[in-house]
Design a protein around this motif. Structure first.
Motif, PDB file in Angstrom:
ATOM      1  N   GLY A   1      25.641  13.734   7.443  1.00  0.00           N
ATOM      2  CA  GLY A   1      25.233  12.550   8.303  1.00  0.00           C
ATOM      3  C   GLY A   1      23.587  11.981   7.133  1.00  0.00           C
ATOM      4  N   ASP A   2      23.357  13.282   6.039  1.00  0.00           N
ATOM      5  CA  ASP A   2      22.321  12.590   5.253  1.00  0.00           C
ATOM      6  C   ASP A   2      22.720  11.034   4.099  1.00  0.00           C
ATOM      7  OD1 ASP A   2      19.933  13.612   6.564  1.00  0.00           O
ATOM      8  OD2 ASP A   2      19.728  16.095   5.258  1.00  0.00           O
ATOM      9  N   THR A   3      22.509  10.386   3.819  1.00  0.00           N
ATOM     10  CA  THR A   3      22.162   9.833   3.416  1.00  0.00           C
ATOM     11  C   THR A   3      21.718   9.932   2.273  1.00  0.00           C
ATOM     12  OG1 THR A   3      23.480   8.231   4.359  1.00  0.00           O
ATOM     13  CG2 THR A   3      23.420   7.237   2.568  1.00  0.00           C
ATOM     14  N   ILE A   4      21.659   9.931   0.745  1.00  0.00           N
ATOM     15  CA  ILE A   4      21.371  10.473  -0.239  1.00  0.00           C
ATOM     16  C   ILE A   4      20.770   9.075  -1.416  1.00  0.00           C
ATOM     17  CG2 ILE A   4      20.119  11.898  -2.230  1.00  0.00           C
ATOM     18  CD1 ILE A   4      21.830  13.982  -0.614  1.00  0.00           C
ATOM     19  N   ARG A   5      19.767   8.957  -1.864  1.00  0.00           N
ATOM     20  CA  ARG A   5      19.397   8.101  -2.516  1.00  0.00           C
ATOM     21  C   ARG A   5      18.223   8.537  -3.594  1.00  0.00           C
ATOM     22  NH1 ARG A   5      19.343   1.527  -1.491  1.00  0.00           N
ATOM     23  NH2 ARG A   5      21.333   2.554  -0.033  1.00  0.00           N
ATOM     24  N   THR A   6      18.644   8.733  -4.907  1.00  0.00           N
ATOM     25  CA  THR A   6      17.532   9.069  -5.858  1.00  0.00           C
ATOM     26  C   THR A   6      17.305   8.009  -6.594  1.00  0.00           C
ATOM     27  OG1 THR A   6      18.741  10.762  -5.862  1.00  0.00           O
ATOM     28  CG2 THR A   6      17.536  10.327  -7.981  1.00  0.00           C
ATOM     29  N   SER A   7      16.074   7.557  -6.686  1.00  0.00           N
ATOM     30  CA  SER A   7      15.455   6.579  -8.098  1.00  0.00           C
ATOM     31  C   SER A   7      14.570   7.674  -9.098  1.00  0.00           C
ATOM     32  CB  SER A   7      14.047   5.905  -7.102  1.00  0.00           C
ATOM     33  OG  SER A   7      13.245   6.903  -6.839  1.00  0.00           O
ATOM     34  N   SER A   8      14.502   7.104  -9.856  1.00  0.00           N
ATOM     35  CA  SER A   8      14.315   7.784 -11.223  1.00  0.00           C
ATOM     36  C   SER A   8      12.951   6.983 -12.060  1.00  0.00           C
ATOM     37  CB  SER A   8      15.352   8.100 -12.242  1.00  0.00           C
ATOM     38  OG  SER A   8      16.106   8.915 -12.118  1.00  0.00           O
ATOM     39  N   GLU A   9      11.789   7.783 -12.465  1.00  0.00           N
ATOM     40  CA  GLU A   9      10.976   7.027 -13.479  1.00  0.00           C
ATOM     41  C   GLU A   9      10.927   8.099 -14.760  1.00  0.00           C
ATOM     42  OE1 GLU A   9       6.467   6.340 -13.555  1.00  0.00           O
ATOM     43  OE2 GLU A   9       7.253   8.215 -11.886  1.00  0.00           O
ATOM     44  N   VAL A  10      11.122   6.823 -16.046  1.00  0.00           N
ATOM     45  CA  VAL A  10      10.579   7.611 -17.174  1.00  0.00           C
ATOM     46  C   VAL A  10       9.220   7.534 -17.634  1.00  0.00           C
ATOM     47  CG1 VAL A  10      10.940   7.428 -19.602  1.00  0.00           C
ATOM     48  CG2 VAL A  10      12.741   5.493 -18.531  1.00  0.00           C
ATOM     49  N   ILE A  11       9.493   9.185 -17.906  1.00  0.00           N
ATOM     50  CA  ILE A  11       7.739   9.734 -18.429  1.00  0.00           C
ATOM     51  C   ILE A  11       8.102   9.562 -19.326  1.00  0.00           C
ATOM     52  CG2 ILE A  11       7.802   9.831 -16.199  1.00  0.00           C
ATOM     53  CD1 ILE A  11       8.278  13.184 -16.543  1.00  0.00           C
ATOM     54  N   GLY A  12       9.061  10.409 -20.502  1.00  0.00           N
ATOM     55  CA  GLY A  12       8.291  10.056 -21.223  1.00  0.00           C
ATOM     56  C   GLY A  12       9.387   9.637 -22.735  1.00  0.00           C
ATOM     57  N   LEU A  13       9.824   9.587 -24.060  1.00  0.00           N
ATOM     58  CA  LEU A  13      10.235   8.346 -25.144  1.00  0.00           C
ATOM     59  C   LEU A  13      10.321   9.378 -26.196  1.00  0.00           C
ATOM     60  CD1 LEU A  13      10.097   5.354 -23.866  1.00  0.00           C
ATOM     61  CD2 LEU A  13      12.303   6.664 -24.640  1.00  0.00           C
ATOM     62  N   LYS A  14      10.973   9.900 -27.312  1.00  0.00           N
ATOM     63  CA  LYS A  14      10.890  10.326 -28.314  1.00  0.00           C
ATOM     64  C   LYS A  14      12.280   9.919 -29.006  1.00  0.00           C
ATOM     65  CE  LYS A  14      11.230  14.691 -30.316  1.00  0.00           C
ATOM     66  NZ  LYS A  14      11.162  15.827 -30.968  1.00  0.00           N
ATOM     67  N   GLN A  15      12.106   8.888 -30.342  1.00  0.00           N
ATOM     68  CA  GLN A  15      13.635   8.947 -31.400  1.00  0.00           C
ATOM     69  C   GLN A  15      13.416   9.775 -31.999  1.00  0.00           C
ATOM     70  OE1 GLN A  15      13.685   4.755 -33.129  1.00  0.00           O
ATOM     71  NE2 GLN A  15      14.131   5.436 -34.637  1.00  0.00           N
ATOM     72  N   ASN A  16      14.689   9.952 -32.362  1.00  0.00           N
ATOM     73  CA  ASN A  16      15.022  11.572 -32.973  1.00  0.00           C
ATOM     74  C   ASN A  16      15.292  10.667 -34.639  1.00  0.00           C
ATOM     75  OD1 ASN A  16      15.574  12.927 -31.027  1.00  0.00           O
ATOM     76  ND2 ASN A  16      17.728  12.923 -30.509  1.00  0.00           N
ATOM     77  N   SER A  17      15.059  11.820 -35.399  1.00  0.00           N
ATOM     78  CA  SER A  17      14.920  11.630 -36.645  1.00  0.00           C
ATOM     79  C   SER A  17      16.131  10.741 -37.312  1.00  0.00           C
ATOM     80  CB  SER A  17      14.728  13.353 -37.487  1.00  0.00           C
ATOM     81  OG  SER A  17      16.009  13.746 -37.639  1.00  0.00           O
ATOM     82  N   SER A  18      16.773  11.513 -37.094  1.00  0.00           N
ATOM     83  CA  SER A  18      18.506  10.267 -37.339  1.00  0.00           C
ATOM     84  C   SER A  18      18.081   8.724 -37.438  1.00  0.00           C
ATOM     85  CB  SER A  18      19.613  10.477 -36.909  1.00  0.00           C
ATOM     86  OG  SER A  18      19.051   9.959 -35.131  1.00  0.00           O
ATOM     87  N   GLY A  19      16.984   7.982 -35.645  1.00  0.00           N
ATOM     88  CA  GLY A  19      17.009   6.647 -35.999  1.00  0.00           C
ATOM     89  C   GLY A  19      17.569   5.977 -34.929  1.00  0.00           C
ATOM     90  N   LYS A  20      18.902   6.920 -34.936  1.00  0.00           N
ATOM     91  CA  LYS A  20      19.476   5.971 -34.049  1.00  0.00           C
ATOM     92  C   LYS A  20      20.148   6.708 -32.223  1.00  0.00           C
ATOM     93  CE  LYS A  20      23.676   6.459 -37.547  1.00  0.00           C
ATOM     94  NZ  LYS A  20      24.526   7.061 -38.314  1.00  0.00           N
TER      95      LYS A  20
END
Lengths: 261, 261, 261
Positions: free
Chosen positions: C18-37
């Protein structure tokens, strides 16, 4: 012996848990085949809930064996059936209101106004079928035809996948591109054009055949062709140059769905 | 190590969603095998609902390992168990009344009066088993024996199918011919006579062993032998000339069911 | 493109039908990889019920494609995440009381006091995976990633099994030895160290990493490493001499569970 076609299928209201569904069918047409051993029977069926209210009605024609081959052929009666349910005959479920539709929660922004007649949509995703899954799905619908369950029923030892499973799979795959074309309003026609088996990977594409407004607030209707294929067909061609279905086409379904405007 | 037999199983009332079932067992017999390493244990089990009312009771005997091989053999106690539940011992569920039974809705016209002792019924249909389905069914009953789930448990790398799955499948197949023999009243005896594996196609046939009237309105009882086979056996022979089960027999189950008269 | 890790996952209360679940997400970090892609994105997610109360929160980092390869790299932000949820940060569900815990009904006598830090438990049982089952389980969680469903998605034609199915299977197998370590309190970290496919037989072993008391009556907490392997590893070694996971390890999960004392 064979499911030949569907027409004039209209959904009156969504079904909910607790509904008990009862169906009755009336024979509306008869035609003996030239072999004299089989014939075509047309029926019109009505599904009602436990209060007697109509949930769904449809026409269908099937090939059956003749009980007594020596009996005289019955008078041929071929009913007139509409090529498609007319817009004015669609039943909008009471209370359907899309004015507050939450497109973010639905996962796709596309609305009725975004679709154009003639547009084709590649639904991209594919699912590889298994015997265990199609048999369980088929049992859910209480279809017990042996060809779906018994490897001895066909000479190639494969279990034929119930056409209803292919319809359900194609409809589910169509979410990717038609997420908001939600309640089914009507089925105009449908053909199972090739058999499906475990190991086949089902893909789907759609074509917008027509669109119309409705009297319900925020609700438009889309007439869609839903095509299931075994293997992806990015060309989205339904028929080969000889006019026959291309070999990968499993299903050609023509239906109306309601969509928020 | 092995499930050897069942007897005196009586159903007191149908189980409904929301019931919580608890079972307790009493050891009623013991016999050490000649090897001295194993023995047979007889138990009588009672399943009760959350109010403590009896739902089901049965006797069962199983082969188990002896905990301490060097311990002296226990006194042999072999309980007397009925070959079949006597008619007077059947428990008719309170309120069972078949006087208004809807044979059209049930899908078959056959009633208690139509069956004759000695009659055999070929249930015709067959279902080919898959590993995914038998494992899921087995988990439903919380049977976690590794031989059903782990391909390493047997030297042939096959997963043995739980006998309860074969019983359920055979009972379901028996609908075709025994659609109206509905509530199970008692299980008199049962043997799993050969192992079943994914890829086997299960068929079933029944024999009417006995029939009797009951005090409940419109309700008769049928004593039925339900035989599951791997591959169809239209001869419906249970045993070969040497008195052993024919190789295709998987299950030999003897039960009572209630049937509208 | 890839699920890289989990941290700081805390369960606030059990979820009920009976529970209805809703999720929200916040971006807390970012790092580009060495490939750049490609790059790594860290998010903190919160799942709430239909009243807005928190059910679950967690951090997670994933590798994704860069939308515009020519865009300048964003500033690198790597969040500080705890190696494990601290004992004081565990949320004990309101009303959790193990003082009347029924060890007989649970099926195992082991309690919090019986487990020692450093102890390893071989859960013994194994389950051989099938395509039909892992696809159905994956649909339950509405994970539609094609690599789990479409044999064309990988060059070897195999359907990759969703990591959540391996976690669930390993957790279920751990019942044999950890039957009473019941409500999950937190997930500290987790790695899917090798792919799993139909035909693999999954086994599990656990290591007690830590234990602590809680304020709830009769409730202790165990920090456990749960390791799933393809094929049984009775040596219960996680890493080879070169420091890498041994080839049979599928999952290395670090979590807290509550256990009656």
């Amino acid at each position: 012996m064979a499911n030949l076609g569907y027409a004039e299928c209209r959904f009156h209201r969504p079904v909910v848990p607790g509904d008990t569904i009862r169906t009755s069918s009336e024979v509306i047409g008869l035609k003996q085949n030239s072999s004299g051993k089989t014939g075509v029977v047309w029926v019109r069926s009505t599904a009602r809930d436990h209060h007697g209210e109509v949930l769904l009605e449809w026409a269908r024609w099937v090939m059956v064996n003749k009980r007594d081959v020596d009996a005289p052929a019955p008078d041929t009666v071929v009913p007139e059936l509409a090529d498609a349910v007319a817009v004015d005959d669609l039943v909008v479920p009471a209370g359907l209101d899309f004015t507050g539709y939450d497109f973010a929660a639905a996962g796709e922004p596309h609305r009725w106004d975004d679709y154009e007649v003639g547009e084709k949509i590649d639904h991209v995703d594919g699912v590889t079928l298994t015997d265990a899954e199609h048999m369980m799905a088929t049992r859910l619908w209480q279809n017990t035809a042996k060809v779906h369950f018994n490897t001895s029923a066909r000479v190639d030892g494969r279990r034929l996948i119930y056409g209803g499973h292919v319809i359900s799979m194609a409809r589910a795959l169509s979410f990717n591109g038609l997420a908001n074309a939600q309640p089914i309003a009507a089925i105009n026609a449908g053909s199972h054009t090739a058999p499906a088996f475990a190991g086949d990977t089902v893909y789907a594409w759609s074509e917008v055949l027509d669109k119309c407004e409705t009297a319900a607030p925020g609700v438009g209707a889309l007439r869609l062709r839903l095509v299931a294929t075994s293997g992806r067909d990015t060309t989205m061609t339904l028929r080969a140059s000889d006019g026959k279905y291309t070999p990968e086409v499993l299903l050609d379904l023509d239906y109306w769905a309601y969509c928020p405007r």
